[in-house]
Design a protein around this motif. Structure first.
Motif, PDB file in Angstrom:
ATOM      1  N   TYR A  35       0.851  -1.187   0.000  1.00  0.00           N
ATOM      2  CA  TYR A  35       0.000   0.000   0.000  1.00  0.00           C
ATOM      3  C   TYR A  35       0.885   1.234   0.000  1.00  0.00           C
ATOM      4  O   TYR A  35       2.089   1.153   0.230  1.00  0.00           O
ATOM      5  CB  TYR A  35      -0.969   0.019   1.194  1.00  0.00           C
ATOM      6  CG  TYR A  35      -0.293  -0.024   2.536  1.00  0.00           C
ATOM      7  CD1 TYR A  35       0.049   1.143   3.199  1.00  0.00           C
ATOM      8  CD2 TYR A  35      -0.003  -1.240   3.150  1.00  0.00           C
ATOM      9  CE1 TYR A  35       0.670   1.107   4.438  1.00  0.00           C
ATOM     10  CE2 TYR A  35       0.601  -1.294   4.376  1.00  0.00           C
ATOM     11  CZ  TYR A  35       0.943  -0.106   5.025  1.00  0.00           C
ATOM     12  OH  TYR A  35       1.557  -0.153   6.242  1.00  0.00           O
ATOM     13  N   THR A  36       0.280   2.375  -0.277  1.00  0.00           N
ATOM     14  CA  THR A  36       1.006   3.636  -0.334  1.00  0.00           C
ATOM     15  C   THR A  36       0.405   4.605   0.672  1.00  0.00           C
ATOM     16  O   THR A  36      -0.810   4.790   0.716  1.00  0.00           O
ATOM     17  CB  THR A  36       0.913   4.241  -1.755  1.00  0.00           C
ATOM     18  OG1 THR A  36       1.438   3.295  -2.684  1.00  0.00           O
ATOM     19  CG2 THR A  36       1.674   5.550  -1.848  1.00  0.00           C
ATOM     20  N   THR A  38      -0.006   8.336   1.337  1.00  0.00           N
ATOM     21  CA  THR A  38       0.100   9.554   0.548  1.00  0.00           C
ATOM     22  C   THR A  38       0.477  10.729   1.432  1.00  0.00           C
ATOM     23  O   THR A  38       0.309  10.695   2.653  1.00  0.00           O
ATOM     24  CB  THR A  38      -1.224   9.859  -0.170  1.00  0.00           C
ATOM     25  OG1 THR A  38      -2.250  10.021   0.816  1.00  0.00           O
ATOM     26  CG2 THR A  38      -1.596   8.741  -1.124  1.00  0.00           C
ATOM     27  N   SER A  39       0.968  11.757   0.798  1.00  0.00           N
ATOM     28  CA  SER A  39       1.324  12.961   1.543  1.00  0.00           C
ATOM     29  C   SER A  39       0.576  14.147   0.968  1.00  0.00           C
ATOM     30  O   SER A  39       0.111  14.120  -0.162  1.00  0.00           O
ATOM     31  CB  SER A  39       2.835  13.199   1.493  1.00  0.00           C
ATOM     32  OG  SER A  39       3.247  13.407   0.159  1.00  0.00           O
ATOM     33  N   GLY A  40       0.476  15.177   1.768  1.00  0.00           N
ATOM     34  CA  GLY A  40      -0.231  16.388   1.363  1.00  0.00           C
ATOM     35  C   GLY A  40       0.692  17.582   1.405  1.00  0.00           C
ATOM     36  O   GLY A  40       1.895  17.474   1.165  1.00  0.00           O
ATOM     37  N   ARG A  74       2.411  16.581   5.216  1.00  0.00           N
ATOM     38  CA  ARG A  74       3.445  16.031   4.340  1.00  0.00           C
ATOM     39  C   ARG A  74       3.858  14.614   4.726  1.00  0.00           C
ATOM     40  O   ARG A  74       4.588  13.966   3.991  1.00  0.00           O
ATOM     41  CB  ARG A  74       4.661  16.947   4.333  1.00  0.00           C
ATOM     42  CG  ARG A  74       4.355  18.349   3.811  1.00  0.00           C
ATOM     43  CD  ARG A  74       5.532  19.268   3.947  1.00  0.00           C
ATOM     44  NE  ARG A  74       5.854  19.467   5.369  1.00  0.00           N
ATOM     45  CZ  ARG A  74       6.939  20.084   5.808  1.00  0.00           C
ATOM     46  NH1 ARG A  74       7.827  20.561   4.943  1.00  0.00           N
ATOM     47  NH2 ARG A  74       7.153  20.232   7.102  1.00  0.00           N
TER      48      ARG A  74
END
Length: 171
Positions: A35-36, A38-40, A74
């Motif tokens: 799975y990944t 995610t970052s913002g 992030r």
């Protein structure tokens, strides 16, 4: 002694029976699961405007700016950020009160997630100065404070409605 050994053996056997899946046969299939995360983004929110009130020449006018929030989405293993603030000179028609007559005090800071946030009261200027730093962060985090902005009105100030622009940024 033999009764004790039998009791331990029975307990182990019962544990194996209760815990399905502990034994894996050579022909059992296995699945790789990936799975990944995610970052913002790193963002800053602040009030659009605030009225500090009024006061006579030679007094200090101050008030709360309203909530300022850093949101760090992030998802970093080692997160840090810095918030700066700069003020334009305050003007009312041809009259000016310099930005250096104003102060910014972050006050107490509330955080979520893992981050150490430290505020630094400053005398404002036209140049950006550090007012809050975030360090030792892990993953997503937020920091919120309600700074007090104060203006020492010079004794020579002319009456009027003065306006300046406080610019805060995060990096």
């Amino acid at each position: 002694m033999r009764a004790r050994s039998l009791s331990v053996a029975a307990a182990v056997a019962a544990l194996v029976l209760v815990q399905p899946g502990l034994a894996v046969a050579a022909d059992d299939p296995s699945t790789t699961v990936t799975y990944t995360v995610t970052s913002g983004a790193l963002t800053l929110s602040a009030p659009v405007s605030v009225a500090l009130g009024s006061g006579a020449p030679g007094t200090t006018i101050s008030g709360a700016l309203g909530p300022v929030t850093v949101t760090d989405n992030r998802a970093l293993a080692s997160a840090s950020w810095t918030v700066t603030a700069a003020e334009t000179d305050f003007t009312s028609g041809p009259s000016t009160i310099p930005a250096t007559d104003a102060g910014y005090d972050p006050g107490s800071i509330t955080t979520t997630g893992t981050i150490t946030a430290t505020g630094t009261p400053v005398t404002l200027t036209n140049s950006a100065q550090t007012v809050v730093t975030g360090s030792s962060g892990v993953g997503d985090n937020t920091a919120t404070w309600n700074p007090t902005v104060s203006v020492a009105v010079p004794a020579s100030a002319v009456s009027g409605n003065y306006t300046g622009t406080l610019t805060q940024s995060v990096a």
